[in-house]
Write a protein that holds these residues in place. Structure first.
Motif, PDB file in Angstrom:
ATOM      1  N   VAL A   3      56.544 -27.279  75.904  1.00 38.53           N
ATOM      2  CA  VAL A   3      57.376 -26.860  77.022  1.00 38.53           C
ATOM      3  C   VAL A   3      56.532 -26.071  78.022  1.00 38.53           C
ATOM      4  CG1 VAL A   3      58.109 -24.757  75.807  1.00 38.53           C
ATOM      5  CG2 VAL A   3      59.524 -25.649  77.650  1.00 38.53           C
ATOM      6  N   THR A   4      56.864 -26.212  79.291  1.00 40.55           N
ATOM      7  CA  THR A   4      56.334 -25.301  80.308  1.00 40.55           C
ATOM      8  C   THR A   4      57.533 -24.580  80.906  1.00 40.55           C
ATOM      9  OG1 THR A   4      56.385 -26.936  82.113  1.00 40.55           O
ATOM     10  CG2 THR A   4      54.341 -26.756  80.847  1.00 40.55           C
ATOM     11  N   TRP A   5      57.421 -23.280  80.993  1.00 40.53           N
ATOM     12  CA  TRP A   5      58.464 -22.453  81.577  1.00 40.53           C
ATOM     13  C   TRP A   5      57.870 -21.617  82.699  1.00 40.53           C
ATOM     14  CZ3 TRP A   5      59.270 -20.816  75.974  1.00 40.53           C
ATOM     15  CH2 TRP A   5      60.344 -21.474  75.392  1.00 40.53           C
ATOM     16  N   LEU A   6      58.647 -21.349  83.703  1.00 36.37           N
ATOM     17  CA  LEU A   6      58.282 -20.287  84.626  1.00 36.37           C
ATOM     18  C   LEU A   6      58.781 -19.005  83.996  1.00 36.37           C
ATOM     19  CD1 LEU A   6      58.970 -21.758  88.165  1.00 36.37           C
ATOM     20  CD2 LEU A   6      56.838 -21.661  86.881  1.00 36.37           C
ATOM     21  N   TYR A   7      58.029 -17.951  84.180  1.00 36.19           N
ATOM     22  CA  TYR A   7      58.319 -16.656  83.577  1.00 36.19           C
ATOM     23  C   TYR A   7      58.433 -15.624  84.684  1.00 36.19           C
ATOM     24  CZ  TYR A   7      57.502 -12.412  80.813  1.00 36.19           C
ATOM     25  OH  TYR A   7      57.598 -11.173  80.237  1.00 36.19           O
ATOM     26  N   HIS A   8      59.575 -15.003  84.772  1.00 36.90           N
ATOM     27  CA  HIS A   8      59.793 -13.963  85.780  1.00 36.90           C
ATOM     28  C   HIS A   8      59.279 -12.647  85.205  1.00 36.90           C
ATOM     29  CE1 HIS A   8      61.723 -11.318  88.647  1.00 36.90           C
ATOM     30  NE2 HIS A   8      61.889 -12.381  89.416  1.00 36.90           N
ATOM     31  N   VAL A   9      58.194 -12.167  85.740  1.00 36.97           N
ATOM     32  CA  VAL A   9      57.499 -10.994  85.210  1.00 36.97           C
ATOM     33  C   VAL A   9      58.358  -9.735  85.297  1.00 36.97           C
ATOM     34  CG1 VAL A   9      55.487  -9.501  85.546  1.00 36.97           C
ATOM     35  CG2 VAL A   9      55.231 -11.982  85.673  1.00 36.97           C
ATOM     36  N   GLU A  10      59.120  -9.577  86.371  1.00 32.82           N
ATOM     37  CA  GLU A  10      59.888  -8.348  86.557  1.00 32.82           C
ATOM     38  C   GLU A  10      61.138  -8.281  85.684  1.00 32.82           C
ATOM     39  OE1 GLU A  10      60.537  -8.230  90.753  1.00 32.82           O
ATOM     40  OE2 GLU A  10      58.526  -7.513  91.156  1.00 32.82           O
ATOM     41  N   PRO A  55      62.056  -9.257  82.148  1.00 32.16           N
ATOM     42  CA  PRO A  55      61.328 -10.511  81.958  1.00 32.16           C
ATOM     43  C   PRO A  55      62.236 -11.607  81.403  1.00 32.16           C
ATOM     44  CG  PRO A  55      60.880  -9.058  80.123  1.00 32.16           C
ATOM     45  CD  PRO A  55      61.810  -8.313  81.059  1.00 32.16           C
ATOM     46  N   ALA A  56      62.041 -12.829  81.903  1.00 31.30           N
ATOM     47  CA  ALA A  56      62.878 -13.946  81.469  1.00 31.30           C
ATOM     48  C   ALA A  56      62.191 -15.267  81.807  1.00 31.30           C
ATOM     49  CB  ALA A  56      64.230 -13.888  82.165  1.00 31.30           C
ATOM     50  N   PHE A  57      62.474 -16.296  80.985  1.00 25.32           N
ATOM     51  CA  PHE A  57      62.030 -17.648  81.282  1.00 25.32           C
ATOM     52  C   PHE A  57      63.095 -18.326  82.133  1.00 25.32           C
ATOM     53  CE2 PHE A  57      60.192 -17.268  76.830  1.00 25.32           C
ATOM     54  CZ  PHE A  57      58.905 -17.015  77.281  1.00 25.32           C
ATOM     55  N   TYR A  58      62.653 -19.232  82.991  1.00 19.16           N
ATOM     56  CA  TYR A  58      63.591 -20.060  83.746  1.00 19.16           C
ATOM     57  C   TYR A  58      62.890 -21.348  84.131  1.00 19.16           C
ATOM     58  CZ  TYR A  58      61.196 -18.381  87.973  1.00 19.16           C
ATOM     59  OH  TYR A  58      60.261 -18.088  88.924  1.00 19.16           O
ATOM     60  N   TRP A  59      63.644 -22.317  84.533  1.00 18.40           N
ATOM     61  CA  TRP A  59      63.151 -23.601  85.027  1.00 18.40           C
ATOM     62  C   TRP A  59      62.131 -24.220  84.070  1.00 18.40           C
ATOM     63  CZ3 TRP A  59      60.002 -24.592  90.070  1.00 18.40           C
ATOM     64  CH2 TRP A  59      60.121 -25.924  90.441  1.00 18.40           C
ATOM     65  N   GLY A  60      62.614 -24.654  82.910  1.00 18.93           N
ATOM     66  CA  GLY A  60      61.752 -25.257  81.904  1.00 18.93           C
ATOM     67  C   GLY A  60      61.592 -26.751  82.067  1.00 18.93           C
ATOM     68  N   HIS A  61      60.403 -27.233  81.715  1.00 17.24           N
ATOM     69  CA  HIS A  61      60.126 -28.664  81.605  1.00 17.24           C
ATOM     70  C   HIS A  61      59.799 -28.925  80.143  1.00 17.24           C
ATOM     71  CE1 HIS A  61      58.651 -29.018  86.084  1.00 17.24           C
ATOM     72  NE2 HIS A  61      59.930 -28.726  85.984  1.00 17.24           N
ATOM     73  N   TYR A  62      60.470 -29.906  79.540  1.00 19.84           N
ATOM     74  CA  TYR A  62      60.344 -30.178  78.111  1.00 19.84           C
ATOM     75  C   TYR A  62      59.672 -31.530  77.904  1.00 19.84           C
ATOM     76  CZ  TYR A  62      63.401 -26.222  78.175  1.00 19.84           C
ATOM     77  OH  TYR A  62      63.903 -24.975  78.408  1.00 19.84           O
ATOM     78  N   ILE A 113      54.150 -20.528  81.711  1.00 15.26           N
ATOM     79  CA  ILE A 113      53.945 -20.470  80.274  1.00 15.26           C
ATOM     80  C   ILE A 113      53.883 -21.886  79.736  1.00 15.26           C
ATOM     81  CG2 ILE A 113      54.947 -19.678  78.084  1.00 15.26           C
ATOM     82  CD1 ILE A 113      54.211 -17.426  80.130  1.00 15.26           C
ATOM     83  N   TYR A 114      52.900 -22.161  78.896  1.00 22.02           N
ATOM     84  CA  TYR A 114      52.815 -23.427  78.163  1.00 22.02           C
ATOM     85  C   TYR A 114      52.940 -23.041  76.702  1.00 22.02           C
ATOM     86  CZ  TYR A 114      50.405 -27.452  76.034  1.00 22.02           C
ATOM     87  OH  TYR A 114      50.049 -28.523  75.252  1.00 22.02           O
ATOM     88  N   ALA A 115      53.947 -23.577  76.022  1.00 23.52           N
ATOM     89  CA  ALA A 115      54.243 -23.149  74.656  1.00 23.52           C
ATOM     90  C   ALA A 115      54.722 -24.309  73.797  1.00 23.52           C
ATOM     91  CB  ALA A 115      55.312 -22.059  74.683  1.00 23.52           C
TER      92      ALA A 115
END
Length: 86
Positions: free
Chosen positions: A51-58, A60-67, A42-44
């Motif tokens: 921010v870029t976040w990884l998004y766990h589809v199952e 659902p949740a964001f994790y491991w963000g880069h700011y 995700i780029y938001a």
């Protein structure tokens, strides 16, 4: 042999939009990773920064963000790098 069931894309989008709304984030770009059934990038814009976040589809949740504060070019490059390697 077991079969894998994937979430429909419409469900993934609805869950993602709800999570973004709950965080006050605005989606700019979205890309499934090579592990399509579980992870997306995700780029938001969130709280005034990119921010870029990884998004766990199952989940659902964001994790491991880069700011990236206000450095949009760096955020875009990070998004593309994470999308191809995650």
């Amino acid at each position: 042999m077991t079969s894998t069931t994937f979430k429909p894309v419409s469900t993934i989008w609805a869950e993602l939009e709800a999570l973004l709304d709950s965080k006050g984030a605005r989606l700019i770009k979205f890309a499934f990773t090579s592990n399509r059934e579980k992870t997306a990038v995700i780029y938001a814009k969130w709280r005034g920064e990119y921010v870029t976040w990884l998004y766990h589809v199952e989940e659902p949740a964001f994790y491991w963000g880069h700011y990236h504060s206000d450095n949009e070019d760096k955020a875009i490059a990070d998004f593309h790098e994470r999308a191809k390697t995650a």
